[in-house]
Design a protein around this motif. Sequence first.
Motif, short mmCIF file in Angstrom:
data_model
loop_
_atom_site.label_atom_id
_atom_site.label_comp_id
_atom_site.label_asym_id
_atom_site.label_seq_id
_atom_site.Cartn_x
_atom_site.Cartn_y
_atom_site.Cartn_z
N GLU A 6 0.83 -1.20 0.00
CA GLU A 6 0.00 0.00 0.00
C GLU A 6 0.87 1.26 0.00
O GLU A 6 1.99 1.25 0.53
CB GLU A 6 -0.92 0.04 1.23
CG GLU A 6 -1.83 -1.15 1.39
CD GLU A 6 -1.23 -2.24 2.24
OE1 GLU A 6 -2.00 -3.09 2.75
OE2 GLU A 6 0.01 -2.27 2.42
N ARG A 19 -5.87 9.62 -2.03
CA ARG A 19 -5.93 8.45 -2.91
C ARG A 19 -4.90 7.44 -2.46
O ARG A 19 -3.70 7.75 -2.39
CB ARG A 19 -5.65 8.85 -4.35
CG ARG A 19 -5.85 7.70 -5.35
CD ARG A 19 -5.19 8.03 -6.65
NE ARG A 19 -5.70 7.24 -7.76
CZ ARG A 19 -5.04 7.04 -8.89
NH1 ARG A 19 -3.85 7.55 -9.06
NH2 ARG A 19 -5.58 6.32 -9.86
N SER A 21 -3.08 3.61 -3.04
CA SER A 21 -2.76 2.62 -4.07
C SER A 21 -2.27 1.34 -3.39
O SER A 21 -1.75 1.37 -2.28
CB SER A 21 -1.68 3.13 -5.01
OG SER A 21 -2.09 4.30 -5.68
N CYS A 22 -2.43 0.25 -4.10
CA CYS A 22 -1.92 -1.04 -3.62
C CYS A 22 -1.34 -1.78 -4.82
O CYS A 22 -2.08 -2.14 -5.74
CB CYS A 22 -3.04 -1.84 -2.98
SG CYS A 22 -2.58 -3.53 -2.54
N ARG A 72 -9.57 -0.61 -9.89
CA ARG A 72 -8.37 -1.41 -10.14
C ARG A 72 -7.94 -1.24 -11.58
O ARG A 72 -8.77 -1.05 -12.48
CB ARG A 72 -8.62 -2.88 -9.81
CG ARG A 72 -9.67 -3.56 -10.65
CD ARG A 72 -10.09 -4.90 -10.05
NE ARG A 72 -8.98 -5.85 -10.00
CZ ARG A 72 -8.97 -6.94 -9.22
NH1 ARG A 72 -10.00 -7.19 -8.43
NH2 ARG A 72 -7.92 -7.76 -9.24
N THR A 78 -2.67 -3.06 -10.00
CA THR A 78 -2.77 -2.04 -8.96
C THR A 78 -4.23 -1.79 -8.58
O THR A 78 -5.11 -1.72 -9.43
CB THR A 78 -2.12 -0.72 -9.41
OG1 THR A 78 -0.76 -0.97 -9.77
CG2 THR A 78 -2.15 0.32 -8.30
N TYR A 80 -6.83 0.75 -6.24
CA TYR A 80 -6.89 2.13 -5.77
C TYR A 80 -8.07 2.32 -4.81
O TYR A 80 -9.06 1.59 -4.86
CB TYR A 80 -7.07 3.10 -6.95
CG TYR A 80 -5.99 3.00 -7.98
CD1 TYR A 80 -6.19 2.28 -9.16
CD2 TYR A 80 -4.76 3.61 -7.79
CE1 TYR A 80 -5.19 2.17 -10.12
CE2 TYR A 80 -3.75 3.51 -8.74
CZ TYR A 80 -3.98 2.79 -9.90
OH TYR A 80 -2.97 2.69 -10.83
N GLU A 82 -10.06 5.86 -3.85
CA GLU A 82 -10.25 7.30 -3.86
C GLU A 82 -11.15 7.66 -2.68
O GLU A 82 -12.27 7.16 -2.58
CB GLU A 82 -10.92 7.76 -5.15
CG GLU A 82 -10.14 7.44 -6.41
CD GLU A 82 -9.12 8.51 -6.76
OE1 GLU A 82 -8.41 8.34 -7.75
OE2 GLU A 82 -9.02 9.52 -6.01
#
Length: 114
Positions: A6, A19, A21-22, A72, A78, A80, A82
């Motif tokens: 993450e 935001r 991300s992963c 995604r 990845t 996400y 938001e």
Amino acid sequence: HVQLVESGGGSVQPGGPLRLSCAASGFTFSDYRVWWIRQAPGKGFEWVSIIVGSGNVTYYPDSVKGRFTISRDNAKNTLYLEMRSLRTEDTAVYYCATSTSMHYWGEGTQVTVS
């Protein structure tokens, strides 16, 4: 091996956006649903969103519905999240997680709303 990493956490004022991300690796990302889960200080884990492998179905609890959006990019492996209209009660460590033959979680990223 499966890895979930993450990023994007930080400090934000109430009402602001953020935001997350992963980045996923070690498995066929597009084949599996992925969760965002959070843990607020002194509280248990709470799932905040789920997205199926194709990305066309998502679920949210009432606590974040209308404010959080999960998405995604399967080409980039990845995930996400938001987040907008953040509230102090959104302060937590946020994890992405998936379940293949086992359950996998990332290390988490801290989000502080104050």
